[in-house]
Design an enzyme around this catalytic site. Sequence first.
Site, PDB file in Angstrom:
ATOM      1  N   LYS A  77     -51.849 -40.258 -35.071  1.00 18.78           N
ATOM      2  CA  LYS A  77     -53.016 -41.119 -34.818  1.00 18.78           C
ATOM      3  C   LYS A  77     -52.578 -42.574 -35.030  1.00 18.78           C
ATOM      4  CE  LYS A  77     -57.891 -40.842 -36.076  1.00 18.78           C
ATOM      5  NZ  LYS A  77     -58.770 -40.491 -37.186  1.00 18.78           N
TER       6      LYS A  77
HETATM    7  C1  E4P Z   1     -62.033 -39.850 -36.548  1.00 15.24           C
HETATM    8  O1  E4P Z   1     -61.026 -39.743 -35.932  1.00 15.24           O
HETATM    9  C2  E4P Z   1     -62.517 -41.112 -37.103  1.00 15.24           C
HETATM   10  O2  E4P Z   1     -61.594 -41.634 -37.997  1.00 15.24           O
HETATM   11  C3  E4P Z   1     -63.865 -40.925 -37.730  1.00 15.24           C
HETATM   12  O3  E4P Z   1     -64.653 -40.147 -36.840  1.00 15.24           O
HETATM   13  C4  E4P Z   1     -64.559 -42.199 -38.112  1.00 15.24           C
HETATM   14  O4  E4P Z   1     -65.890 -41.916 -38.481  1.00 15.24           O
HETATM   15  P1  E4P Z   1     -66.817 -42.957 -39.261  1.00 15.24           P
HETATM   16  O5  E4P Z   1     -67.098 -44.107 -38.342  1.00 15.24           O
HETATM   17  O6  E4P Z   1     -68.053 -42.181 -39.596  1.00 15.24           O
HETATM   18  O7  E4P Z   1     -66.046 -43.394 -40.467  1.00 15.24           O
END
Ligand code: E4P
Length: 230
Positions: A102
Amino acid sequence: MMIPFYHPSYIYSNTLPYMKLFLDTADVDAVKTRLSTGLISGVTTNPTLIRKSGREVQDVYFDLVKLGIKDISMEIVGENEDEFFARAMGHVKSYGDHVTIKLPCTVEGIKACKRLSDINVRTNVTLIFSPSQAILASLAGATYISPFIGRMDDNSLDGMKLINDIKNTLTTNTKILAASIRDPQSVGTAFTLGADICTVPVGVFDRMYNHVLTDKGIEQFERDHAASSN
Ligand code: E4P
């Protein structure tokens, strides 16, 4: 009835339907119990979720690998392409095929994405907030791009419109992984508008089963079953 504003163009595309659910968490026990449903295809993590778990990052990753999760998004933090690439390759060495790297949607992150895609390492370009960012990540060969619906909405922007705009723009194999999802209803809407995968917090996954009319229907059927079995 409200006429939907967005056009579900995916209906007319000739790509094969694709719909998967990932869990958005670093809580290994929570993943373990939901895995038994057979409905979970992957897990996404980020540094905030890891911190929230109170555990060492590599312990979380190894436990998820041990559970048999085939697709784990592991977020890389770094200053430049070389740093991203080197850290990503370290993860590939440790976690093998389980890892999806990622990376943030920055110049350096996208350059690292291109290098990793070229050697067939799965990538997830995260923190996507515009179709332009989606285009760049997709041209860099990203396996997934993660538009953040909830964070768009938090800032008075339209997260669902972003999903639809990206769907109508991309012509590559990159999959749209809808992230930052805060409620079960958003899962349905995101898939309708073109998301390929939704990554959902555990609480949202659990609430996806629920409907007041299901509960009411079960009560009625149980009452009727009991009455006719007497
Ligand atoms: C997933 O890949 C993201 O990091 C996550 O969904 C972020 O979510 P949030 O905006 O609720 O922190």
